[in-house]
Design a protein around this motif. Sequence first.
Motif, short mmCIF file in Angstrom:
data_model
loop_
_atom_site.label_atom_id
_atom_site.label_comp_id
_atom_site.label_asym_id
_atom_site.label_seq_id
_atom_site.Cartn_x
_atom_site.Cartn_y
_atom_site.Cartn_z
N TRP A 163 29.70 18.95 37.58
CA TRP A 163 30.99 19.46 38.08
C TRP A 163 31.53 20.61 37.25
O TRP A 163 32.46 21.29 37.68
N TRP A 164 31.00 20.83 36.05
CA TRP A 164 31.66 21.74 35.11
C TRP A 164 30.77 22.94 34.78
O TRP A 164 29.67 22.79 34.26
N ASP A 165 31.29 24.13 35.10
CA ASP A 165 30.58 25.39 34.85
C ASP A 165 31.21 26.12 33.67
O ASP A 165 32.42 26.03 33.43
N VAL A 166 30.40 26.89 32.96
CA VAL A 166 30.91 27.73 31.88
C VAL A 166 31.67 28.91 32.48
O VAL A 166 31.17 29.60 33.39
N ASP A 167 32.87 29.17 31.97
CA ASP A 167 33.64 30.34 32.39
C ASP A 167 33.16 31.53 31.57
O ASP A 167 33.62 31.76 30.45
N THR A 168 32.22 32.28 32.10
CA THR A 168 31.61 33.38 31.34
C THR A 168 32.50 34.62 31.31
O THR A 168 32.14 35.61 30.67
N SER A 169 33.65 34.58 31.98
CA SER A 169 34.57 35.73 31.93
C SER A 169 35.27 35.80 30.58
O SER A 169 35.81 36.84 30.21
N GLN A 170 35.28 34.69 29.85
CA GLN A 170 35.90 34.65 28.52
C GLN A 170 34.79 34.54 27.48
O GLN A 170 34.18 33.48 27.34
N VAL A 171 34.51 35.64 26.79
CA VAL A 171 33.39 35.70 25.85
C VAL A 171 33.86 35.33 24.45
O VAL A 171 34.79 35.96 23.93
N PRO A 172 33.26 34.33 23.81
CA PRO A 172 33.62 34.01 22.42
C PRO A 172 33.38 35.19 21.51
O PRO A 172 32.48 36.01 21.73
N SER A 173 34.17 35.29 20.46
CA SER A 173 34.11 36.46 19.58
C SER A 173 32.79 36.62 18.86
O SER A 173 32.39 37.73 18.52
N ASP A 174 32.08 35.50 18.62
CA ASP A 174 30.82 35.58 17.87
C ASP A 174 29.60 35.51 18.76
O ASP A 174 28.51 35.18 18.30
N VAL A 175 29.76 35.83 20.05
CA VAL A 175 28.65 35.76 21.01
C VAL A 175 28.48 37.11 21.69
O VAL A 175 29.46 37.78 22.02
N ASP A 176 27.23 37.50 21.88
CA ASP A 176 26.95 38.74 22.59
C ASP A 176 27.31 38.58 24.06
O ASP A 176 26.92 37.60 24.71
N SER A 177 28.05 39.55 24.59
CA SER A 177 28.55 39.43 25.97
C SER A 177 27.42 39.40 26.98
O SER A 177 27.50 38.68 28.00
N GLU A 178 26.33 40.15 26.75
CA GLU A 178 25.22 40.15 27.69
C GLU A 178 24.48 38.81 27.68
O GLU A 178 24.06 38.32 28.73
N GLU A 179 24.31 38.22 26.50
CA GLU A 179 23.66 36.92 26.43
C GLU A 179 24.56 35.85 27.03
O GLU A 179 24.09 34.93 27.71
N TRP A 180 25.86 35.93 26.80
CA TRP A 180 26.81 34.97 27.35
C TRP A 180 26.80 35.02 28.87
O TRP A 180 26.93 33.99 29.55
N ALA A 181 26.62 36.20 29.43
CA ALA A 181 26.62 36.36 30.89
C ALA A 181 25.46 35.62 31.53
O ALA A 181 25.52 35.28 32.72
N THR A 182 24.40 35.34 30.77
CA THR A 182 23.25 34.62 31.35
C THR A 182 23.60 33.17 31.68
O THR A 182 22.85 32.50 32.38
N LEU A 183 24.73 32.67 31.17
CA LEU A 183 25.15 31.30 31.46
C LEU A 183 25.92 31.20 32.78
O LEU A 183 26.26 30.10 33.20
N ALA A 184 26.19 32.33 33.41
CA ALA A 184 26.96 32.33 34.65
C ALA A 184 26.25 31.52 35.73
O ALA A 184 25.03 31.60 35.89
N GLY A 185 27.03 30.71 36.45
CA GLY A 185 26.48 29.93 37.55
C GLY A 185 25.78 28.66 37.14
O GLY A 185 25.24 27.96 37.99
N LEU A 186 25.80 28.34 35.85
CA LEU A 186 25.13 27.13 35.38
C LEU A 186 26.17 26.07 35.00
O LEU A 186 27.17 26.37 34.34
#
Length: 312
Positions: free
Chosen positions: A170-193
């Motif tokens: 039921w719970w998806d990662v909100d990839t629109s909010q990128v943690p400060s210590d994470v690369d935004s492009e790598e974080w975007a790969t979690l979208a839809g999961l």
Amino acid sequence: MIIAADFPKQVTHSVVWLSEMSLDIDLIQVGLWKVEGHIVAGFTKVYPTPEVEEFTLAPARVEGEAAAKKLQERARSRNAVHVLVAAGLLPEGTKLLMTPRHGTTEAIRNAINAWVEEDISRATAVWTNNTAQPLVWDADGASYSPTGLANHIFTSATSRTADGIQGTTWWDVDTSQVPSDVDSEEWATLAGLNLSGLAKQLNGTRKDWTELHTLLGAVPAGRWTTYGDVAAVIGSHAVPVGRHLSTSGQCPSPWRVLNAAGRVSNGFQWADHTRTDTPAEILGTEGVRFNGAVADADQRLGPDALRQLLDI
């Protein structure tokens, strides 16, 4: 499953009695023929017949199977949380978005969505690395397990008792909010999961970084690799690899690891915060060529080359 050419009454009577005691037994009759020099076998299920299953065995079996299914679903949810916490994939404070899936029908999903529209905070939670209750629900600030919160939402919206929900779906990662210590492009790969899908990708991953440190120590000057390449070799994910490189202070040559595009990660930071040089500057002095902000792909070490460095 018992297979034979025929079954005497002593066997069939015993099997019927054992089936009524909830032991699942099938009788399969086999026939053999010789056709053009070849042996041909045919198999026929003689017990239980569909009629017997439906009217005498099915109720007990269905009840037992339903109970087993619930236990399996609960175990999967618990295992998914343990996998995610062990892998260190999700930073504390990661926002999660709720989408009702497993254990619902279209009518139930519509009811939940209508209930959420009354208070949009009901659709979001915050992740904490707590294996027992990792979700803090925005609607009330209380901590829940993924399944516990899904059950609570289900019952609150429908006034019905949930039946065997696997809440991690039921719970998806909100990839629109990128943690400060994470690369935004790598974080975007979690979208839809969802949490369940992430756990399947990471199953077997642990936060033992010894192999990572050994691998980075073997990457020579004048070459570079990516978070994803490293993760593929050590059995992790690009996001926790990048976070570890930025925070541990123990990684050899962290500047030789770039994002998938060959750029210095926008989440990169030195463990020594007094440093003012950049990874690109160091790589340049080591002989890595750049086209603008992108490192030369010919100097990249992919997973196969990295495995050779570890001799695996």
